[in-house]
Design an enzyme around this catalytic site. Structure first.
Site, short mmCIF file in Angstrom:
data_model
loop_
_atom_site.label_atom_id
_atom_site.label_comp_id
_atom_site.label_asym_id
_atom_site.label_seq_id
_atom_site.Cartn_x
_atom_site.Cartn_y
_atom_site.Cartn_z
N SER A 179 0.85 -0.89 -0.02
CA SER A 179 -0.46 0.06 -0.19
C SER A 179 1.00 1.33 -0.15
CB SER A 179 -0.52 -0.03 0.96
OG SER A 179 -0.48 -0.05 2.30
N HIS A 207 -5.70 -3.09 -2.89
CA HIS A 207 -5.03 -2.03 -3.51
C HIS A 207 -5.04 -2.79 -5.63
CE1 HIS A 207 -4.52 1.04 -0.64
NE2 HIS A 207 -3.30 -0.34 0.11
N LYS A 257 -12.10 1.28 -1.86
CA LYS A 257 -11.28 1.45 -2.67
C LYS A 257 -11.87 2.04 -4.59
CE LYS A 257 -7.77 0.76 1.51
NZ LYS A 257 -6.66 0.65 1.98
C1 LIG Z 1 -7.11 0.16 3.10
C2 LIG Z 1 -6.53 -1.47 4.16
C3 LIG Z 1 -6.65 -1.77 4.59
C4 LIG Z 1 -8.44 -1.76 5.31
O1 LIG Z 1 -9.41 -1.49 3.87
P1 LIG Z 1 -10.70 -0.89 4.75
O2 LIG Z 1 -11.68 -1.47 4.21
O3 LIG Z 1 -9.78 0.44 4.56
O4 LIG Z 1 -10.63 -0.99 6.58
C5 LIG Z 1 -5.99 -3.63 4.86
N1 LIG Z 1 -5.02 -4.13 4.03
C6 LIG Z 1 -4.88 -2.99 3.10
C7 LIG Z 1 -3.17 -3.49 1.70
C8 LIG Z 1 -5.33 -2.16 2.70
O5 LIG Z 1 -4.55 -0.70 1.71
#
Ligand SMILES: *Cc1c(COP(=O)(O)O)cnc(C)c1O
Length: 406
Positions: A179, A207, A257
Site C-alpha cells: 500500500s 490495491h 478503494k
Molecule cells: C486500505 C487497506 C486495508 C483496510 O481496508 P479498509 O476497508 O480501508 O479498512 C487493508 N489492507 C490494505 C493493504 C489496505 O491498503
C-alpha cells in the site's frame, strides 16, 4: 492533571519530530478536483483508482438501494441483518474472483483481523512481510499466534523461517500490492512455499481488486504461471478461475478503494467461509453494512467488469508520470501500479514538499513513520483513471519547479 499532561507531552514530542497527524476537511464528493478547507485542489492521494466514488450510476444505485432497503441493516449478519443484496453481492464477488464462496466484512481492517484471528491461535505461526498493511500486523497480534516477519518480498528468508517451524498451523500473510510502496508481492512463489510447507496464504488485494488482472478481477489474475499450476487450472475447466488458483489462497479485497464505495470481502473455499461465519469475531459481533451499499457495490462490480478503457487510461497516466519525474532529486520508487511513491527521506522534508505543492493547488499526502520505515518518508502519489493527462503534466511540472527552488 498528570493524565492529560502525559498525552500532551507525547503529542508535543511527535510534533517536534514532524510526526504530528492532523486532518483536513473536504467538502463535496471525492474527486480529482477537491475542495479542502474551502480551497480548490487538484488531488493525487485518493485510492479511488477508477474514479467511481462519485460515479452517477453508483449514486443512483445507492439511492435505489436506500428506497428498497432503508438506510441501516439494524443487526448483525447472524441475527437478522443479512439482506438479499448482501447475499447477491457475495455470490457475484466469489464468481468474479474465481472462488467458491465469499463473505462481506464492514471494512478491510476488520476482514484482516477476522480471518487471521479465526484461522490461527496459540501454537500456530503467522508469517508476514515486513511491509504489510497495519491491519495485517494488528491481526497477527490479536490472533495470539507466534509472529515471524520476513524482509520485504524475501522468499529465501521466508523459506528458512518456514523450515524452522515444525508444529501448529501456518499462515502466510501478504499485501498483493503494497500500500505504501506500490510494488507487487511474488504471489506464485509465495503459493509454491505454501504448498511445500502446508500453509495457508492470505492475500490482501486492497490495491489490486478492480485495477489489475483480466477485467479487474485482481491480483490472482495477473501472474504468469509456473507450469504445474497452469496445468492444474486448465484441468478444472468450468467457470473462470484465477491464474493463481489454489484452495489454500484466502483472498481479501476492499470495496472502498477502486470499487469506490465501502466495505471488504473475503473469498475462499466454502469450508473456509463457513468457518469464518462461525469463528470470525469481527464478522459476528458487529452490525452488517447497510444493504443499500451492497446495491451500489453490485453496480460498481458491473462498472469494474466494463472498465477496460478506464484501466488502460490509468496505465497510460502511470507511464506518463514515471517518464515525467525522471531526473528529480527525489526518486520514484519501483512501482508499476497507481501507487507511485516519491521517496524524500526525512519527515520534515516530506512535509515541506507536500506543503509547497499544496501552495500550488496540488494535494499529495506525505507519508511518515510509523506508516513507513524510519528515514523513508515519502509523497504517496496516487493516480486515478479520472485524472487527465494535462493534470498529470501539471504535477510533473510543479515537482520540477520545486526541485529547482528547494
Ligand atoms: C486500505 C487497506 C486495508 C483496510 O481496508 P479498509 O476497508 O480501508 O479498512 C487493508 N489492507 C490494505 C493493504 C489496505 O491498503
Amino acid at each position: 492533571m498528570a493524565l492529560f499532561g502525559e498525552l500532551q507531552d507525547e503529542l508535543d514530542e511527535r510534533a517536534a519530530k514532524g510526526l504530528l497527524r492532523s486532518r483536513r476537511t473536504v467538502s463535496g464528493p471525492q474527486s480529482t478536483r477537491l475542495v479542502v478547507d474551502g480551497k480548490p485542489y487538484l488531488s493525487f492521494c485518493s485510492n479511488d483508482y477508477l474514479g467511481f466514488a462519485n460515479h452517477p450510476q453508483l449514486i443512483k444505485a445507492l439511492q435505489q438501494g436506500a428506497d428498497e432497503f432503508g438506510v441501516g441493516a439494524g443487526a448483525a449478519h447472524l441475527v437478522n441483518g443479512h439482506f438479499s443484496s448482501h447475499e447477491q453481492l457475495e455470490r457475484e464477488l466469489a464468481e468474479f474472483v474465481g472462488k467458491p464462496a465469499a463473505l462481506l466484512y464492514s471494512t478491510g481492517y476488520m476482514a484482516n483481523l477476522g480471518v487471521v484471528q479465526a484461522l490461527t491461535g496459540r501454537g500456530d505461526t503467522v508469517f508476514a512481510d515486513k511491509l504489510n498493511h497495519a491491519s495485517l500486523n494488528d491481526a497477527m497480534l490479536l490472533s495470539r499466534a507466534e509472529v515471524k516477519r520476513y524482509r520485504h518480498n524475501d522468499m529465501a528468508q521466508l523459506a528458512s523461517l518456514l523450515e524452522k517451524t515444525t508444529s501448529g498451523r501456518k499462515l502466510i500473510c501478504t499485501d498483493a500490492v503494497f500500500s505504501m510502496d506500490g510494488d507487487y508481492a511474488p504471489l506464485p512463489e509465495l503459493l509454491a512455499l505454501c504448498e511445500a510447507h502446508d500453509a495457508w496464504l492470505l492475500v490482501d488485494d486492497a490495491h489490486g481488486f478492480g485495477v489489475t488482472g483480466e477485467l479487474g478481477r485482481g491480483s490472482l489474475f495477473r501472474n504468469p504461471l509456473p507450469a504445474p499450476l497452469l496445468q492444474r487450472g486448465e484441468q478444472e475447466g468450468g467457470e473462470r478461475k484465477g491464474d493463481l488458483d489454489s484452495p489454500r489462497i484466502i483472498y481479501m479485497a476492499t470495496l472502498g478503494k477502486a470499487a469506490g464505495v465501502f466495505g471488504a470481502f473475503v473469498a475462499a473455499e466454502s469450508v473456509v467461509i463457513n468457518y469464518l461465519i462461525n469463528q470470525s469475531r469481527s464478522y459476528i459481533y458487529t452490525t452488517a453494512t447497510p444493504p443499500a451499499l451492497s446495491v451500489a457495490l453490485l453496480a460498481s462490480l458491473k462498472l469494474i467488469r466494463e472498465g477496460d478503457a478506464r484501466r488502460a487510461r490509468l496505465q497510460s497516466l502511470i507511464v506518463q508520470l514515471k517518464q515525467g519525474l525522471v531526473g528529480l532529486p527525489w526518486a520514484l520508487m519501483e512501482s508499476d501500479t497507481a501507487i507511485q511513491p516519491l521517496l524524500v527521506g526525512e519527515n520534515q522534508a516530506a512535509l515541506d514538499l507536500s506543503l509547497a505543492l499544496r501552495e500550488r493547488g496540488l494535494w499529495v499526502a506525505a507519508i511518515r513513520p510509523p506508516t513507513v520505515p524510519e528515514g523513508t518518508a515519502r509523497l504517496r502519489i496516487t493516480l486515478s483513471a479520472a485524472h487527465t493527462s494535462a493534470e498529470v503534466a501539471q504535477l510533473v511540472e510543479a515537482l520540477h519547479e520545486l526541485a529547482q527552488e528547494l
